[in-house]
Design an enzyme around this catalytic site. Structure first.
Site, PDB file in Angstrom:
ATOM      1  N   GLY A   1     -44.508  -5.800  13.439  1.00 53.10           N
ATOM      2  CA  GLY A   1     -45.897  -5.754  12.975  1.00 53.10           C
ATOM      3  C   GLY A   1     -45.916  -5.238  11.556  1.00 53.10           C
ATOM      4  O   GLY A   1     -44.863  -5.005  10.951  1.00 53.10           O
TER       5      GLY A   1
ATOM      6  N   VAL B   1     -41.074  -3.061  16.931  1.00 54.51           N
ATOM      7  CA  VAL B   1     -41.169  -2.432  18.255  1.00 54.51           C
ATOM      8  C   VAL B   1     -39.924  -2.840  19.039  1.00 54.51           C
ATOM      9  O   VAL B   1     -39.619  -4.028  19.121  1.00 54.51           O
ATOM     10  CB  VAL B   1     -42.428  -2.889  19.011  1.00 54.51           C
ATOM     11  CG1 VAL B   1     -42.529  -2.216  20.372  1.00 54.51           C
ATOM     12  CG2 VAL B   1     -43.689  -2.587  18.190  1.00 54.51           C
TER      13      VAL B   1
ATOM     14  N   LYS C   1     -42.155   2.042  18.809  1.00 59.16           N
ATOM     15  CA  LYS C   1     -42.569   1.504  17.516  1.00 59.16           C
ATOM     16  C   LYS C   1     -41.868   2.342  16.446  1.00 59.16           C
ATOM     17  O   LYS C   1     -42.018   3.563  16.423  1.00 59.16           O
ATOM     18  CB  LYS C   1     -44.089   1.598  17.380  1.00 59.16           C
ATOM     19  CG  LYS C   1     -44.620   0.902  16.155  1.00 59.16           C
ATOM     20  CD  LYS C   1     -45.973   0.274  16.286  1.00 59.16           C
ATOM     21  CE  LYS C   1     -47.150   1.131  16.416  1.00 59.16           C
ATOM     22  NZ  LYS C   1     -48.427   0.423  16.185  1.00 59.16           N
TER      23      LYS C   1
ATOM     24  N   ASP D   1     -59.326  -4.435  15.689  1.00 56.83           N
ATOM     25  CA  ASP D   1     -58.310  -5.486  15.549  1.00 56.83           C
ATOM     26  C   ASP D   1     -57.988  -6.087  16.907  1.00 56.83           C
ATOM     27  O   ASP D   1     -56.831  -6.357  17.230  1.00 56.83           O
ATOM     28  CB  ASP D   1     -57.032  -4.925  14.886  1.00 56.83           C
ATOM     29  CG  ASP D   1     -56.097  -6.052  14.417  1.00 56.83           C
ATOM     30  OD1 ASP D   1     -54.889  -5.790  14.256  1.00 56.83           O
ATOM     31  OD2 ASP D   1     -56.575  -7.203  14.249  1.00 56.83           O
TER      32      ASP D   1
HETATM   33  N1  LIG Z   1     -47.689  -8.122  20.099  1.00 58.36           N
HETATM   34  C1  LIG Z   1     -46.900  -7.159  20.893  1.00 58.36           C
HETATM   35  C2  LIG Z   1     -45.469  -7.067  20.445  1.00 58.36           C
HETATM   36  C3  LIG Z   1     -44.964  -5.657  20.554  1.00 58.36           C
HETATM   37  O1  LIG Z   1     -44.867  -5.267  21.922  1.00 58.36           O
HETATM   38  C4  LIG Z   1     -45.355  -4.046  22.278  1.00 58.36           C
HETATM   39  C5  LIG Z   1     -46.079  -3.265  21.401  1.00 58.36           C
HETATM   40  C6  LIG Z   1     -46.556  -2.037  21.834  1.00 58.36           C
HETATM   41  C7  LIG Z   1     -47.339  -1.246  20.924  1.00 58.36           C
HETATM   42  C8  LIG Z   1     -47.441  -1.446  19.587  1.00 58.36           C
HETATM   43  N2  LIG Z   1     -48.311  -0.547  19.127  1.00 58.36           N
HETATM   44  N3  LIG Z   1     -48.742   0.197  20.148  1.00 58.36           N
HETATM   45  C9  LIG Z   1     -48.157  -0.232  21.275  1.00 58.36           C
HETATM   46  C10 LIG Z   1     -46.317  -1.567  23.116  1.00 58.36           C
HETATM   47  C11 LIG Z   1     -45.610  -2.347  24.000  1.00 58.36           C
HETATM   48  C12 LIG Z   1     -45.130  -3.590  23.591  1.00 58.36           C
HETATM   49  C13 LIG Z   1     -44.422  -4.398  24.576  1.00 58.36           C
HETATM   50  O2  LIG Z   1     -44.122  -3.927  25.673  1.00 58.36           O
HETATM   51  N4  LIG Z   1     -44.183  -5.673  24.217  1.00 58.36           N
HETATM   52  C14 LIG Z   1     -43.572  -6.657  24.948  1.00 58.36           C
HETATM   53  C15 LIG Z   1     -43.079  -6.471  26.242  1.00 58.36           C
HETATM   54  C16 LIG Z   1     -42.475  -7.530  26.914  1.00 58.36           C
HETATM   55  C17 LIG Z   1     -42.367  -8.769  26.297  1.00 58.36           C
HETATM   56  C18 LIG Z   1     -42.867  -8.947  24.997  1.00 58.36           C
HETATM   57  C19 LIG Z   1     -43.462  -7.901  24.328  1.00 58.36           C
END
Ligand SMILES: [NH3+]CCCOc1cc(-c2cn[nH]c2)ccc1C(=O)Nc1ccccc1
Length: 337
Positions: free
Chosen positions: A21, A26, A41, A133
């Protein structure tokens, strides 16, 4: 050798990158003591520049928020060069991918997901925050297909409460409300309602209401507020979408009306839950007992430290044990080597 030795020394084993991001990346990781998966993150403070205050804002917001549909914060680790935010891992991935996989969702499945968004956003607004957002990429699913809102890097807690106006233009144009892209003063709660309308449209239609490769074209479409209503939409869902994707923020449906809209309760017989959840801040004797035996320290002393909610390693271990208990996993901590 791991690129992030700090994380290994803090009890996390890093795995693959699961997202990138504006602020960094992450990564999936495992909390060694409990064996639970987490999302970390990773932000390089030297590269954040003017964005550093937004990271601080997100962390302080997450420390104040506790809701089943808001991604949990477990621990914050700060070094001279980096900030590591340890969060709930949402193994179901992005809602966006779930929609694309099914091309579009049934009215009932859309409603099931959307009620969870309403519950989380009304809790946010009741606590004086606006997300600003909201978009399908910031809505994830856990292993039980519960919805989790993430990325509070653009959230705002207007000083004068939710009735005071904001001006910062932020978020992704595709989901941004007309008043936000016009640069006029706006209410955070109203822009969240617009973005929720875009998400509801994506759930029901499998595409976005306003799209263009050309940013000026996109802005024109948003400011006009005209979008296609596919033939499969019911009259109730069309009416609700029109009330959410209303260009005039003063005429746009408010969260209190949205909660009580008949389409939202169809098949459920009641509005979405809006009660304040702080189940994670409860004193769980079983989890305290496990930590107390592991550290050989009295559980009341352990609780006196955990209940300060410093989001340090003890907070993370306690909250991750609570998670294990919720999913029926054995409450054990990895033996010290
Ligand atoms: N658009 C999301 C991509 C980043 O993924 C996360 C971001 C945060 C986050 C970021 N900021 N705050 C929380 C918390 C958890 C995830 C996550 O578990 N992602 C994920 C899990 C399995 C498959 C694909 C993606």
């Amino acid at each position: 050798m791991s690129r992030y030795p700090t994380l290994r020394s803090c009890g996390y084993e890093l795995d693959r990158t699961i997202g990138t991001g504006g602020f960094g990346k992450v990564k999936l990781a495992t909390h060694t003591l409990t064996g639970e998966k987490v999302a970390i993150k990773i932000m390089d403070k030297t590269k954040l520049g003017k964005d550093l205050p937004r990271v601080k804002l997100e962390i302080s917001a997450l420390k104040n928020l506790s809701h089943p549909n808001i991604c949990k914060l477990y621990q914050v680790i700060e070094t001279e060069s980096h900030c590591y935010v340890v969060m709930e891992y949402c193994s179901g991935g992005e809602l966006f991918d779930h929609i694309v996989e099914k091309s579009r969702l049934s009215e009932m499945e859309s409603r099931m997901f959307f009620r969870q968004i309403i519950s989380a956003v009304s809790y946010l607004h009741d606590n004086g925050y606006a997300h600003r957002d909201l978009k399908p990429e910031n809505v994830l699913l856990d292993r039980e297909q519960n919805l989790k809102i993430i990325d509070f890097g653009l959230c705002a807690k207007p000083q004068g409460g939710m009735d005071s106006l904001l001006l910062t233009s932020c978020g992704s144009p595709t989901y941004a409300a007309p008043e936000l892209i016009q640069g006029v003063k706006y209410h955070g709660s109203e822009v969240d309602i617009w973005s929720m309308g875009v998400i509801l449209y994506a759930l029901l239609c499998g595409c976005l209401p306003f799209e263009s490769d050309n940013i000026d074209e996109l802005f024109k479409k948003i400011l006009k507020g005209k979008y296609i209503e596919p033939g499969w939409l019911s009259s109730g869902s069309k009416r609700l979408l029109r009330r959410m994707l209303c260009v005039d923020p003063l005429k746009r449906i408010r969260i209190s009306e949205l909660i009580n809209d008949p389409w939202i309760s169809l098949g459920f017989g009641c509005p979405p839950s809006t009660t304040n959840h702080n189940v994670d801040r409860c004193k769980d004797i079983e989890c305290l007992e496990v930590i107390s035996q592991y550290c050989e320290i009295d559980k009341e002393i352990i609780w006196s430290r955990i209940s300060k909610w410093k989001y340090d390693s003890e907070t993370a271990t306690y909250l991750l044990l609570l998670n294990k208990k919720k999913y029926g996993a054995p409450l054990v901590l990895k033996k010290k080597e």
